[in-house]
Enzyme design. Structure first.
Site, short mmCIF file in Angstrom:
data_model
loop_
_atom_site.label_atom_id
_atom_site.label_comp_id
_atom_site.label_asym_id
_atom_site.label_seq_id
_atom_site.Cartn_x
_atom_site.Cartn_y
_atom_site.Cartn_z
CG ASN A 93 -7.84 -4.56 0.65
OD1 ASN A 93 -7.11 -3.58 0.69
ND2 ASN A 93 -7.42 -5.78 0.91
CG HIS A 125 -1.96 -1.12 1.17
ND1 HIS A 125 -3.15 -1.06 0.47
CD2 HIS A 125 -1.93 -2.35 1.72
CE1 HIS A 125 -3.81 -2.20 0.62
NE2 HIS A 125 -3.08 -3.00 1.36
CE1 TYR A 169 -2.24 -4.71 8.06
CE2 TYR A 169 -2.61 -2.49 7.28
CZ TYR A 169 -2.63 -3.84 7.07
OH TYR A 169 -3.04 -4.34 5.86
#
Ligand code: NDP
Length: 487
Positions: free
Chosen positions: A131, A58, A341
């Site tokens: 997403n 990303h 993350y």
């Protein structure tokens, strides 16, 4: 009045006025340059440090600010405060992205799109890091680094590698549903505005009484779905690789604010035990016939960032950033992301990344974490930095605890149920009209035709055939191969 009189004073990072920003200090007009020119040194040194590590996935993205407004009462299902009243608005920051390409890569490639929303709620930040597809290639985070290696560059050639891509897919049949979605028309959305968003994972909502349900999120584009074909995507990639970045910015600049209707599917807690497949398996959707969409609200993006690096590049989303009333499910892919993350942000931005303006909650943060690189707030001042304490430090609120969840089984490396990789990929294939099917097959054939080993192609054709015999047959014909005998 001279022109310089209307401008702010140029300063060093230390705030001292700069006398000359065009000519370095030299010994005479021909130099050499003197090391005492600290303004020059600072300028060059800071420039060398402008880049931070790009996101491994990303990396290329665009983002905007806006709001989320509740349009339907879902308080019977969740005590999340930002969802507790029709008409309530919560500021959001949303970032869209491609997945595999680097920061400078083209926007119009076939790839899933990231769809990450940060809600700045009255109970702290809630991040929904989804997403534009309702499913994912994998369902166990332990496979993620290997998968991404196949989407990135070959270690020897430094080029994209269809062999690795299809080798991995064909050996990981749980990917088939997402592989199919990716190669339909929706695999290249025309813009970030013309695509849906999905939370993809299953999450848990808990209400004031402590009763829980399982939920899945759907963001439906109010601009409608619009896609572009591979040829158009490639042409735009050559002419304007930042096409979608520009489209989002310009639409908002013109006052044409993109919006999404937000829905959830809700599954009663106990039905997870008896549903016909594991509802926490992120490679599968819940049929909307079983669990229809329930409206929750609307997201509108109405403000561009003022500074890309500060607000988009430094935006840090984490699927683990929950607020009371919303919790994780046992989904193994989600469980891995809960760690990965925030860990990526600690690496990219540092341990104090949550204090950066775009990430900072709009409520006061009180905890016992202290120090660390780039601690640029008051660091808790003189308040106690340990607990328990007798000095009035911040206290926990038992009402904010998650609802207990009963679990059972042995601690072991256990596979997901393998019985069905194929039904939903086949359902999707059968949902397409003949022209869409033909384009799906063409896109797959184009991607697979450079794969060197027939063994890989045949293994993947077998998966397509198991989803739908026609699907396998058409891909095999496109590749000039025969469908292998399925045992
Ligand atoms: P439904 O008919 O109830 O739902 C079909 C869904 O498919 C709609 O959400 C529709 O979205 C979406 N869709 C239509 N064309 C495409 C496409 N080319 N690519 C991706 N999605 C598309 O059927 P089921 O719930 O039984 O699902 C059947 C299949 O639909 C699934 O196997 C899955 O692949 C796909 N799907 C299902 C979703 C779900 O939540 N159940 C969500 C998205 C896809 P729209 O209304 O925007 O056209």
């Amino acid at each position: 009045m001279s022109e310089t009189q209307n401008r702010e004073q140029l300063t060093t990072s230390g705030g001292a006025p700069v006398g000359d920003n065009q000519n370095s200090i030299t010994a005479g007009s021909r130099g050499p340059t003197l090391i005492q020119d600290v303004h020059l040194l600072e300028k060059l040194a800071h420039f060398n440090r402008e880049r931070i590590p790009e996101r491994v996935v990303h990396a290329k993205g665009a983002g905007a600010h806006g709001y989320f407004e509740v349009t339907n009462d879902v308080s019977p299902y969740t005590k999340a405060k930002f969802l507790n009243k029709v008409g309530k608005r919560t500021p959001v920051f949303t970032r869209f992205s491609t997945v595999a390409g680097e920061r400078g890569s083209a926007d119009t490639v076939r790839d899933p799109r990231g769809f990450a929303v940060k809600f700045y709620t009255e109970d702290g930040n809630y991040d929904l890091v989804g997403n534009n597809t309702p499913v994912f290639f994998l369902r166990d985070a332990i496979k993620f680094p290997d998968f991404i290696h196949t989407q990135k560059r070959n270690p020897a050639t430094n080029m994209k590698d269809p062999n690795a891509v299809w080798d991995f897919f064909s050996l990981s049949p749980e990917s088939l549903h997402q592989v199919t979605i990716l190669h339909t028309d929706r695999g290249i959305p025309a813009t970030y505005r013309h695509m849906h968003g999905f939370g993809s994972h299953t999450f848990k909502w808990t209400n004031e009484e402590g009763n829980s349900v399982w939920v899945k999120y759907h963001f439906k584009s109010e601009q409608g779905i619009k896609n572009i074909d591979e040829e158009t995507g490639n042409k735009i990639a050559g002419e304007n690789p930042d096409y979608k970045t520009g489209d989002l910015y310009e639409a908002i600049e013109k006052g044409s604010y993109p919006s999404w209707k937000v829905y959830v599917q809700i599954m009663p807690l106990e039905e997870a035990q008896t549903y016909r497949f594991d509802p926490f398996d992120v490679t599968k959707v819940w049929s909307q016939k079983d669990y229809p969409l329930i409206e929750v609200g609307r997201m509108v993006l109405d403000q561009n960032p003022e500074n890309y690096f500060a607000e988009v590049e430094q935006a840090a989303f984490s699927p683990g950033r929950f607020v009371p009333g919303i919790e994780a499910s046992p989904d193994k892919m989600l469980q891995g992301r809960l760690f990965a993350y925030s860990d990526a942000h600690r690496y990219r931005l540092g341990a104090n990344h949550e204090a950066l303006p775009v990430n900072r909650p709009r409520v006061q943060v009180n905890n016992y974490q202290r120090d660390g690189l780039m601690r640029f707030d008051g660091n808790g001042g003189g308040k106690p930095n340990y607990e328990p304490n007798s000095y009035g430090g911040p206290a926990e609120d038992p009402n904010s605890k998650g609802a207990p969840l009963e679990v059972s089984g042995y601690a072991d490396s256990v596979r997901y149920d393998e019985s069905d990789y194929y039904t939903q990929a086949g359902d999707l294939y059968r949902l397409l009209d003949n022209e869409e099917k033909a384009r799906l097959v063409k896109n797959i054939v184009e991607s697979m035709k450079t794969v060197e080993k027939d063994e890989i192609k045949l293994r993947q054709i077998e998966h397509f055939s198991k989803a739908d015999p026609e699907y396998g047959q058409l891909v095999a014909e496109g590749l000039g191969l025969k469908v292998p005998e399925i045992v």
